[in-house]
Design a protein around this motif. Structure first.
Motif, PDB file in Angstrom:
ATOM      1  N   HIS A   1      21.804  52.996  53.168  1.00 45.70           N
ATOM      2  CA  HIS A   1      21.884  52.063  52.099  1.00 45.70           C
ATOM      3  C   HIS A   1      22.769  50.872  52.736  1.00 45.70           C
ATOM      4  O   HIS A   1      22.750  49.950  51.891  1.00 45.70           O
ATOM      5  CB  HIS A   1      22.462  52.828  50.927  1.00 45.70           C
ATOM      6  CG  HIS A   1      21.420  53.315  50.290  1.00 45.70           C
ATOM      7  ND1 HIS A   1      20.583  52.998  49.532  1.00 45.70           N
ATOM      8  CD2 HIS A   1      21.390  54.769  49.956  1.00 45.70           C
ATOM      9  CE1 HIS A   1      19.732  54.343  48.820  1.00 45.70           C
ATOM     10  NE2 HIS A   1      20.608  55.347  49.142  1.00 45.70           N
ATOM     11  N   GLY A   2      23.355  51.085  53.745  1.00 47.07           N
ATOM     12  CA  GLY A   2      24.180  50.068  54.323  1.00 47.07           C
ATOM     13  C   GLY A   2      25.353  49.789  53.488  1.00 47.07           C
ATOM     14  O   GLY A   2      25.972  48.602  53.788  1.00 47.07           O
ATOM     15  N   THR A   3      26.002  50.645  53.130  1.00 48.61           N
ATOM     16  CA  THR A   3      27.553  50.846  52.498  1.00 48.61           C
ATOM     17  C   THR A   3      28.441  51.422  53.214  1.00 48.61           C
ATOM     18  O   THR A   3      28.041  52.247  54.327  1.00 48.61           O
ATOM     19  CB  THR A   3      27.328  51.419  51.011  1.00 48.61           C
ATOM     20  OG1 THR A   3      26.803  52.913  51.006  1.00 48.61           O
ATOM     21  CG2 THR A   3      26.263  50.604  50.041  1.00 48.61           C
ATOM     22  N   ARG A   4      29.552  51.581  52.885  1.00 49.94           N
ATOM     23  CA  ARG A   4      30.804  52.191  53.566  1.00 49.94           C
ATOM     24  C   ARG A   4      30.640  53.730  53.431  1.00 49.94           C
ATOM     25  O   ARG A   4      30.095  54.126  52.421  1.00 49.94           O
ATOM     26  CB  ARG A   4      32.002  51.818  52.969  1.00 49.94           C
ATOM     27  CG  ARG A   4      32.733  50.601  53.382  1.00 49.94           C
ATOM     28  CD  ARG A   4      33.872  50.138  52.811  1.00 49.94           C
ATOM     29  NE  ARG A   4      34.745  51.318  53.035  1.00 49.94           N
ATOM     30  CZ  ARG A   4      36.112  51.269  52.272  1.00 49.94           C
ATOM     31  NH1 ARG A   4      36.464  50.171  51.951  1.00 49.94           N
ATOM     32  NH2 ARG A   4      36.532  52.283  52.066  1.00 49.94           N
ATOM     33  N   VAL A   5      30.937  54.469  54.541  1.00 45.92           N
ATOM     34  CA  VAL A   5      31.192  55.846  54.509  1.00 45.92           C
ATOM     35  C   VAL A   5      32.156  56.135  53.747  1.00 45.92           C
ATOM     36  O   VAL A   5      33.364  55.781  54.321  1.00 45.92           O
ATOM     37  CB  VAL A   5      31.018  56.238  56.078  1.00 45.92           C
ATOM     38  CG1 VAL A   5      30.868  57.757  56.223  1.00 45.92           C
ATOM     39  CG2 VAL A   5      29.724  55.821  57.023  1.00 45.92           C
ATOM     40  N   PRO A   6      32.080  57.428  53.007  1.00 47.02           N
ATOM     41  CA  PRO A   6      33.251  57.697  52.281  1.00 47.02           C
ATOM     42  C   PRO A   6      34.199  58.477  53.372  1.00 47.02           C
ATOM     43  O   PRO A   6      33.642  58.959  54.297  1.00 47.02           O
ATOM     44  CB  PRO A   6      32.596  58.716  51.382  1.00 47.02           C
ATOM     45  CG  PRO A   6      31.353  59.104  51.723  1.00 47.02           C
ATOM     46  CD  PRO A   6      30.720  58.023  52.679  1.00 47.02           C
ATOM     47  N   PRO A   7      35.427  58.788  53.012  1.00 48.79           N
ATOM     48  CA  PRO A   7      36.470  59.392  53.769  1.00 48.79           C
ATOM     49  C   PRO A   7      36.351  60.965  53.824  1.00 48.79           C
ATOM     50  O   PRO A   7      35.661  61.493  52.974  1.00 48.79           O
ATOM     51  CB  PRO A   7      37.661  58.830  53.173  1.00 48.79           C
ATOM     52  CG  PRO A   7      37.703  58.818  51.579  1.00 48.79           C
ATOM     53  CD  PRO A   7      35.959  58.126  51.887  1.00 48.79           C
ATOM     54  N   GLN A   8      36.731  61.397  55.063  1.00 53.01           N
ATOM     55  CA  GLN A   8      36.338  62.804  55.183  1.00 53.01           C
ATOM     56  C   GLN A   8      36.926  63.796  54.014  1.00 53.01           C
ATOM     57  O   GLN A   8      38.281  63.389  53.823  1.00 53.01           O
ATOM     58  CB  GLN A   8      36.774  63.347  56.516  1.00 53.01           C
ATOM     59  CG  GLN A   8      35.845  62.886  57.516  1.00 53.01           C
ATOM     60  CD  GLN A   8      36.403  63.372  58.903  1.00 53.01           C
ATOM     61  OE1 GLN A   8      37.414  63.915  59.184  1.00 53.01           O
ATOM     62  NE2 GLN A   8      35.515  63.207  60.002  1.00 53.01           N
TER      63      GLN A   8
ATOM     64  N   HIS B   1      29.673  69.918  54.102  1.00 50.90           N
ATOM     65  CA  HIS B   1      28.002  69.474  54.116  1.00 50.90           C
ATOM     66  C   HIS B   1      27.827  68.398  53.113  1.00 50.90           C
ATOM     67  O   HIS B   1      26.830  67.402  53.290  1.00 50.90           O
ATOM     68  CB  HIS B   1      27.278  70.790  53.584  1.00 50.90           C
ATOM     69  CG  HIS B   1      27.312  71.744  54.638  1.00 50.90           C
ATOM     70  ND1 HIS B   1      27.469  73.152  54.029  1.00 50.90           N
ATOM     71  CD2 HIS B   1      27.214  71.747  55.834  1.00 50.90           C
ATOM     72  CE1 HIS B   1      27.373  73.936  55.119  1.00 50.90           C
ATOM     73  NE2 HIS B   1      27.230  73.078  55.956  1.00 50.90           N
ATOM     74  N   GLN B   2      28.574  68.107  51.874  1.00 49.33           N
ATOM     75  CA  GLN B   2      28.343  67.011  50.877  1.00 49.33           C
ATOM     76  C   GLN B   2      28.680  65.813  51.602  1.00 49.33           C
ATOM     77  O   GLN B   2      28.135  64.882  51.439  1.00 49.33           O
ATOM     78  CB  GLN B   2      29.293  67.423  49.794  1.00 49.33           C
ATOM     79  CG  GLN B   2      28.984  66.438  48.663  1.00 49.33           C
ATOM     80  CD  GLN B   2      27.577  66.381  48.157  1.00 49.33           C
ATOM     81  OE1 GLN B   2      27.142  67.431  47.714  1.00 49.33           O
ATOM     82  NE2 GLN B   2      26.955  65.053  47.924  1.00 49.33           N
ATOM     83  N   HIS B   3      29.743  65.768  52.316  1.00 43.43           N
ATOM     84  CA  HIS B   3      30.291  64.719  52.973  1.00 43.43           C
ATOM     85  C   HIS B   3      29.140  64.196  54.017  1.00 43.43           C
ATOM     86  O   HIS B   3      29.020  62.770  54.235  1.00 43.43           O
ATOM     87  CB  HIS B   3      31.541  64.820  53.932  1.00 43.43           C
ATOM     88  CG  HIS B   3      32.158  63.724  54.351  1.00 43.43           C
ATOM     89  ND1 HIS B   3      31.284  62.769  55.417  1.00 43.43           N
ATOM     90  CD2 HIS B   3      33.324  63.160  54.569  1.00 43.43           C
ATOM     91  CE1 HIS B   3      32.114  62.058  55.818  1.00 43.43           C
ATOM     92  NE2 HIS B   3      33.277  61.762  55.441  1.00 43.43           N
TER      93      HIS B   3
END
Length: 78
Positions: free
Chosen positions: A17-24, A5-7
């Motif tokens: 925000h147009g930034t990179r998505v964090p890894p799962q 859920h946090q991911h």
């Protein structure tokens, strides 16, 4: 709320925000564990004194001379 859920929330905010998505979550767990174990194996272990090492050191400090031969030294062939 669990890690997935946090991911999803973090991924939504990253897109907004147009930034990179964090890894799962859990994706790099094996790699991190492998790095930790390789670092632990590469680090030298501290050397401990053998049996009677502290006693010999204490006798040497008190008397100012080395102690007599120990049993293990007496039975070794010369």
């Amino acid at each position: 709320m669990n890690a997935m859920h946090q991911h999803m929330i973090d991924a939504y905010r990253a897109v907004q925000h147009g930034t990179r998505v964090p890894p799962q979550p859990g994706r790099h767990d094996w790699q991190a564990a492998r790095e930790l174990t390789s670092q632990a194996l590469a680090r030298p272990r501290p050397r401990r004194p053998g049996p009677g090492g502290r006693l010999r050191t204490a006798l040497r400090r008190l008397t100012g001379r080395p102690p007599t031969a120990t049993r293990s030294e007496e039975h070794q062939p010369r």
